[in-house]
Design a protein around this motif. Sequence first.
Motif, PDB file in Angstrom:
ATOM      1  N   ASP A   1     -28.607  23.799  39.375  1.00  0.00           N
ATOM      2  CA  ASP A   1     -28.379  22.356  39.406  1.00  0.00           C
ATOM      3  C   ASP A   1     -28.596  21.837  40.829  1.00  0.00           C
ATOM      4  O   ASP A   1     -27.777  22.077  41.714  1.00  0.00           O
ATOM      5  CB  ASP A   1     -26.939  22.062  38.954  1.00  0.00           C
ATOM      6  CG  ASP A   1     -26.636  20.576  38.944  1.00  0.00           C
ATOM      7  OD1 ASP A   1     -27.506  19.782  39.365  1.00  0.00           O
ATOM      8  OD2 ASP A   1     -25.531  20.208  38.521  1.00  0.00           O
ATOM      9  N   PRO A   2     -29.705  21.122  41.069  1.00  0.00           N
ATOM     10  CA  PRO A   2     -29.993  20.668  42.443  1.00  0.00           C
ATOM     11  C   PRO A   2     -28.872  19.808  43.011  1.00  0.00           C
ATOM     12  O   PRO A   2     -28.660  19.778  44.222  1.00  0.00           O
ATOM     13  CB  PRO A   2     -31.287  19.857  42.299  1.00  0.00           C
ATOM     14  CG  PRO A   2     -31.701  19.915  40.887  1.00  0.00           C
ATOM     15  CD  PRO A   2     -30.716  20.706  40.092  1.00  0.00           C
ATOM     16  N   ALA A   3     -28.138  19.119  42.144  1.00  0.00           N
ATOM     17  CA  ALA A   3     -27.093  18.217  42.639  1.00  0.00           C
ATOM     18  C   ALA A   3     -25.918  18.977  43.231  1.00  0.00           C
ATOM     19  O   ALA A   3     -25.106  18.416  43.968  1.00  0.00           O
ATOM     20  CB  ALA A   3     -26.614  17.298  41.516  1.00  0.00           C
TER      21      ALA A   3
ATOM     22  N   VAL B   1     -33.447   9.366  32.923  1.00  0.00           N
ATOM     23  CA  VAL B   1     -34.154   8.998  34.160  1.00  0.00           C
ATOM     24  C   VAL B   1     -35.425   9.827  34.276  1.00  0.00           C
ATOM     25  O   VAL B   1     -35.392  11.054  34.248  1.00  0.00           O
ATOM     26  CB  VAL B   1     -33.254   9.202  35.391  1.00  0.00           C
ATOM     27  CG1 VAL B   1     -34.063   9.053  36.678  1.00  0.00           C
ATOM     28  CG2 VAL B   1     -32.104   8.204  35.357  1.00  0.00           C
ATOM     29  N   ILE B   2     -36.562   9.132  34.381  1.00  0.00           N
ATOM     30  CA  ILE B   2     -37.850   9.819  34.417  1.00  0.00           C
ATOM     31  C   ILE B   2     -38.287  10.080  35.846  1.00  0.00           C
ATOM     32  O   ILE B   2     -38.771  11.144  36.182  1.00  0.00           O
ATOM     33  CB  ILE B   2     -38.930   8.976  33.693  1.00  0.00           C
ATOM     34  CG1 ILE B   2     -38.516   8.745  32.242  1.00  0.00           C
ATOM     35  CG2 ILE B   2     -40.293   9.654  33.773  1.00  0.00           C
ATOM     36  CD1 ILE B   2     -39.324   7.668  31.540  1.00  0.00           C
TER      37      ILE B   2
ATOM     38  N   GLY C   1     -37.799  13.191  31.239  1.00  0.00           N
ATOM     39  CA  GLY C   1     -36.796  13.148  32.309  1.00  0.00           C
ATOM     40  C   GLY C   1     -35.983  14.419  32.437  1.00  0.00           C
ATOM     41  O   GLY C   1     -35.003  14.456  33.178  1.00  0.00           O
ATOM     42  N   TYR C   2     -36.335  15.476  31.693  1.00  0.00           N
ATOM     43  CA  TYR C   2     -35.525  16.692  31.722  1.00  0.00           C
ATOM     44  C   TYR C   2     -36.406  17.910  31.887  1.00  0.00           C
ATOM     45  O   TYR C   2     -37.063  18.342  30.943  1.00  0.00           O
ATOM     46  CB  TYR C   2     -34.694  16.809  30.443  1.00  0.00           C
ATOM     47  CG  TYR C   2     -33.832  18.047  30.404  1.00  0.00           C
ATOM     48  CD1 TYR C   2     -32.712  18.147  31.215  1.00  0.00           C
ATOM     49  CD2 TYR C   2     -34.147  19.119  29.577  1.00  0.00           C
ATOM     50  CE1 TYR C   2     -31.918  19.289  31.200  1.00  0.00           C
ATOM     51  CE2 TYR C   2     -33.361  20.260  29.549  1.00  0.00           C
ATOM     52  CZ  TYR C   2     -32.255  20.332  30.367  1.00  0.00           C
ATOM     53  OH  TYR C   2     -31.467  21.459  30.351  1.00  0.00           O
ATOM     54  N   LYS C   3     -36.457  18.428  33.097  1.00  0.00           N
ATOM     55  CA  LYS C   3     -37.260  19.635  33.358  1.00  0.00           C
ATOM     56  C   LYS C   3     -36.522  20.538  34.324  1.00  0.00           C
ATOM     57  O   LYS C   3     -36.769  20.509  35.532  1.00  0.00           O
ATOM     58  CB  LYS C   3     -38.610  19.229  33.956  1.00  0.00           C
ATOM     59  CG  LYS C   3     -39.526  18.556  32.955  1.00  0.00           C
ATOM     60  CD  LYS C   3     -40.944  18.448  33.502  1.00  0.00           C
ATOM     61  CE  LYS C   3     -41.856  17.732  32.538  1.00  0.00           C
ATOM     62  NZ  LYS C   3     -41.613  16.269  32.494  1.00  0.00           N
TER      63      LYS C   3
ATOM     64  N   VAL D   1     -33.113  26.181  44.512  1.00  0.00           N
ATOM     65  CA  VAL D   1     -32.848  25.692  43.169  1.00  0.00           C
ATOM     66  C   VAL D   1     -33.525  26.625  42.178  1.00  0.00           C
ATOM     67  O   VAL D   1     -34.728  26.872  42.286  1.00  0.00           O
ATOM     68  CB  VAL D   1     -33.379  24.255  42.979  1.00  0.00           C
ATOM     69  CG1 VAL D   1     -33.162  23.791  41.542  1.00  0.00           C
ATOM     70  CG2 VAL D   1     -32.682  23.296  43.936  1.00  0.00           C
TER      71      VAL D   1
ATOM     72  N   LYS E   1     -29.935  12.879  43.484  1.00  0.00           N
ATOM     73  CA  LYS E   1     -29.799  14.063  42.639  1.00  0.00           C
ATOM     74  C   LYS E   1     -28.976  13.775  41.395  1.00  0.00           C
ATOM     75  O   LYS E   1     -29.263  14.276  40.313  1.00  0.00           O
ATOM     76  CB  LYS E   1     -29.139  15.179  43.435  1.00  0.00           C
ATOM     77  CG  LYS E   1     -30.056  15.815  44.462  1.00  0.00           C
ATOM     78  CD  LYS E   1     -29.259  16.756  45.326  1.00  0.00           C
ATOM     79  CE  LYS E   1     -30.147  17.711  46.094  1.00  0.00           C
ATOM     80  NZ  LYS E   1     -29.340  18.608  46.936  1.00  0.00           N
TER      81      LYS E   1
ATOM     82  N   LYS F   1     -41.594  14.156  37.473  1.00  0.00           N
ATOM     83  CA  LYS F   1     -40.280  13.923  38.061  1.00  0.00           C
ATOM     84  C   LYS F   1     -40.227  14.676  39.393  1.00  0.00           C
ATOM     85  O   LYS F   1     -40.480  15.872  39.461  1.00  0.00           O
ATOM     86  CB  LYS F   1     -39.236  14.498  37.107  1.00  0.00           C
ATOM     87  CG  LYS F   1     -37.800  14.188  37.454  1.00  0.00           C
ATOM     88  CD  LYS F   1     -36.936  14.405  36.220  1.00  0.00           C
ATOM     89  CE  LYS F   1     -35.465  14.213  36.555  1.00  0.00           C
ATOM     90  NZ  LYS F   1     -34.634  14.152  35.383  1.00  0.00           N
TER      91      LYS F   1
ATOM     92  N   ARG G   1     -28.583  23.887  33.514  1.00  0.00           N
ATOM     93  CA  ARG G   1     -27.143  24.102  33.605  1.00  0.00           C
ATOM     94  C   ARG G   1     -26.560  23.698  32.269  1.00  0.00           C
ATOM     95  O   ARG G   1     -26.587  22.514  31.912  1.00  0.00           O
ATOM     96  CB  ARG G   1     -26.558  23.235  34.724  1.00  0.00           C
ATOM     97  CG  ARG G   1     -25.063  23.412  34.863  1.00  0.00           C
ATOM     98  CD  ARG G   1     -24.543  22.560  36.006  1.00  0.00           C
ATOM     99  NE  ARG G   1     -23.119  22.780  36.186  1.00  0.00           N
ATOM    100  CZ  ARG G   1     -22.422  22.258  37.180  1.00  0.00           C
ATOM    101  NH1 ARG G   1     -23.014  21.479  38.064  1.00  0.00           N
ATOM    102  NH2 ARG G   1     -21.142  22.494  37.287  1.00  0.00           N
TER     103      ARG G   1
ATOM    104  N   THR H   1     -35.397  23.503  36.685  1.00  0.00           N
ATOM    105  CA  THR H   1     -36.169  24.453  37.486  1.00  0.00           C
ATOM    106  C   THR H   1     -35.562  25.840  37.341  1.00  0.00           C
ATOM    107  O   THR H   1     -34.386  26.028  37.657  1.00  0.00           O
ATOM    108  CB  THR H   1     -36.113  24.054  38.975  1.00  0.00           C
ATOM    109  OG1 THR H   1     -36.482  22.682  39.080  1.00  0.00           O
ATOM    110  CG2 THR H   1     -37.029  24.907  39.824  1.00  0.00           C
TER     111      THR H   1
ATOM    112  N   HIS I   1     -38.296  28.521  44.592  1.00  0.00           N
ATOM    113  CA  HIS I   1     -39.448  28.228  45.432  1.00  0.00           C
ATOM    114  C   HIS I   1     -39.815  29.486  46.229  1.00  0.00           C
ATOM    115  O   HIS I   1     -38.963  30.067  46.908  1.00  0.00           O
ATOM    116  CB  HIS I   1     -39.078  27.092  46.364  1.00  0.00           C
ATOM    117  CG  HIS I   1     -40.238  26.468  47.033  1.00  0.00           C
ATOM    118  ND1 HIS I   1     -40.873  27.058  48.083  1.00  0.00           N
ATOM    119  CD2 HIS I   1     -40.880  25.294  46.797  1.00  0.00           C
ATOM    120  CE1 HIS I   1     -41.870  26.271  48.480  1.00  0.00           C
ATOM    121  NE2 HIS I   1     -41.886  25.190  47.707  1.00  0.00           N
TER     122      HIS I   1
ATOM    123  N   VAL J   1     -30.543  12.369  31.749  1.00  0.00           N
ATOM    124  CA  VAL J   1     -31.706  12.768  30.964  1.00  0.00           C
ATOM    125  C   VAL J   1     -32.687  11.604  30.784  1.00  0.00           C
ATOM    126  O   VAL J   1     -33.896  11.800  30.698  1.00  0.00           O
ATOM    127  CB  VAL J   1     -31.232  13.335  29.602  1.00  0.00           C
ATOM    128  CG1 VAL J   1     -32.398  13.585  28.670  1.00  0.00           C
ATOM    129  CG2 VAL J   1     -30.442  14.613  29.828  1.00  0.00           C
TER     130      VAL J   1
END
Lengths: 173, 554
Positions: free
Chosen positions: B302-304, A70-71, B180-182, B317, A62, A168, B151, B184, B188, A68
């Motif tokens: 933020d999933p993390a 990282v794809i 690399g930036y999407k 998320v 995660k 992703k 976020r 959510t 769900h 950013v």
Amino acid sequence: MTHTLAVLVENNPGVLARVAGLFSRRGFNIDSLAVGRTEDPSVSRMTIVVEGDDRYLEQVNKQLHKLVDVIKISDITRDAYVDRELVLIKVHADASKRAEIMQLVDIFRARIVDVGLKTLTVEITGNEGKIDAFEDSLRPFGIKELVRTGKIAMLRGTKSSSKNNSQKEGDVN
Amino acid sequence: MKITVAEALIRCLEQENVEIIFGYPGGAILPVYDALNNTTIKHVLVRHEQGAAHAADGYARVTGKVGVCLTTSGPGATNLVTGIANAYMDSAPLVLITGQVATSLVGTDAFQEVDITGITLPVTKHNYLVKDPKQLPSIVKKAFHLASTGRPGPVLIDLPKDVAQAKIEFKYPKTVNMPGYKPTYKGHAAMVQQAAKIIMESERPAIYAGGGVRIADAAGELQKLAETISAPVAHTLMGLGCFPGDHPLFLGMLGLHGTRYANQAVTECDCLIAAGARFDDRVVTKISGFAPKARIIHIDIDPAEIGKNVRSHLPIVGDVKSVLGAILPHLKKKDNARWVERIRQLKEEYPLRYNQGGDSLKPQFVMEKINELKGEDAIVVTDVGQHQMWAAQYMRFSEPRSFITSGGLGAMGFCLPAAIGAKLGAPDRTVIPIVGDGGLQMTMQELGTAAEQKLPLKVFVINNSRLGMVRQLQEFYHDKRYVAVDIQFNPDFAALGRIYGMEGYTVDSPSQLTELLPRILTSAAPVMVNCIVDHCENVLPMVLNGSNISEAIG
């Protein structure tokens, strides 16, 4: 448990520092990391080997996703994959030992790439087990220098971890 | 027609509807300052770059817009770092533009060169070093997109001087492409239904609301949820203001210095809905004792954050507003009469209290009084320490974006510059900075900025001549062996205020304060009130190290 991650990143300056910095500041340990360009020159692929339990890996995953650049991240540990590492070993080899060393080189399907007055430089590729065994067998002769590339890995069969394969993914929901 | 990158940068900022830049000029950023001659964007000259970052942060939190900073290279850039880290921890959207030495000099330890992208790597959402002049417009576009979506967080753009002077054909991109930036936003669907099921099965639901509720503008959804299922609402420090302080279901702050009833409610609940909160150690204290009877539903964009500190039973998320909005139609009205009665009982049994003995001025009293007279529309900005906790405990807010404070980083010195940003962002609202005597002196040079901008701030210095929170920690954890917490010289803060063109007052008794407050809070003048308070007061309740939140003392 040891995990092998295939991480696709944008080929931007500083991306390695971002990934390496993330691992160090979050207290994640990297066993090995190999990086290079892919079939798409704007994308690099990192093969990262990390050790930890599932929860630890979930956080690694995660946090990597938050970068950013990282794809895509694929944890290929549980899939069938081919992995290789390239190693160069410079080993002591005076005239009396050369034949014996060359025999070992043959057995392991390694290659001699340089011959010095008192040394031989050997190249070997293979998975971790094979390389460790080779290293052990050369040790009695005296290894002067050893360098490893770190592991690279690819899924077997038609499955792939490349960019076009999917969006992703891995955001655990 | 070609224009310089510096000019293009200003055009980009105009396209992003930037109204104010907080900044401080210097050699490497001069081309950009030169371009400021030709724009309607207002530039606010701070007195130290840290002030610029905090001011932009305060502005962003009050307006919900992106705060923008402009500084030079080297020290100009490093002075921003505390402010950047603060914004990162509290998820405030900032774009910071720093000058850099010319590309030919990068890496040579040139004058005022510092690797600011390297330095800020761990405290920015992302950062850029502009090497190719043509890339500038798309980098700015991406920076604003990153700062304000998902976020939110700070994004830094480092601009070498020669790049700023290069000429480009200017075109501002309409869209961004970042594979690399999407983030959510939408929860769900199956998870949303599952959440509704868990909530409907519960008899003692509670809500744990964090800063994400404010960021997502989800106060309306939050209140609807709480009222539909009769769930009391406990807040993080960042979440205060998201739920009306006079509501029967309001529990105030939870955690280390939280109310006893908030902590007890969370301990007893059978379902905890964590909305835009991250189970910070100051909230949870001991993980095993946090909401031990509850099924936890964790909603965060933020999933993390999910599963980082506390395992949740149901993670969703997504954007808090969107997720709560999706859950609500699945719910039916629940009265939970016994639970609501239990909450009422807890509030009655364990109220916040302090001892107003003698004629000394108690800091808690100061908070109560300001709260009583501040008006619904006022914005309270605090610094960090005891006064911050008292403000969080004793003040009530009816609107989100009314309580601005440094939470995650706990950066002393935040208050005054953040209040300047807040006032510039909301010129029609009364802005009340409340600050300790220690914290004020970390950034008090910004009084100059406030005076220059003619901002009628109502500054309250909670002056105990101590670093009060550290003193309290030494009292509890180091056997009262006090070291380096007495401030043996303080300026006369009332006089200090007057030097900067404010009205200055000193009060040291409840009656003096009561008499002064109505007049100064409604006047148009900037005011500095030096409140000499009892220095022995502790922030209570307090959960001691290693204890559960239900085991607070005091």
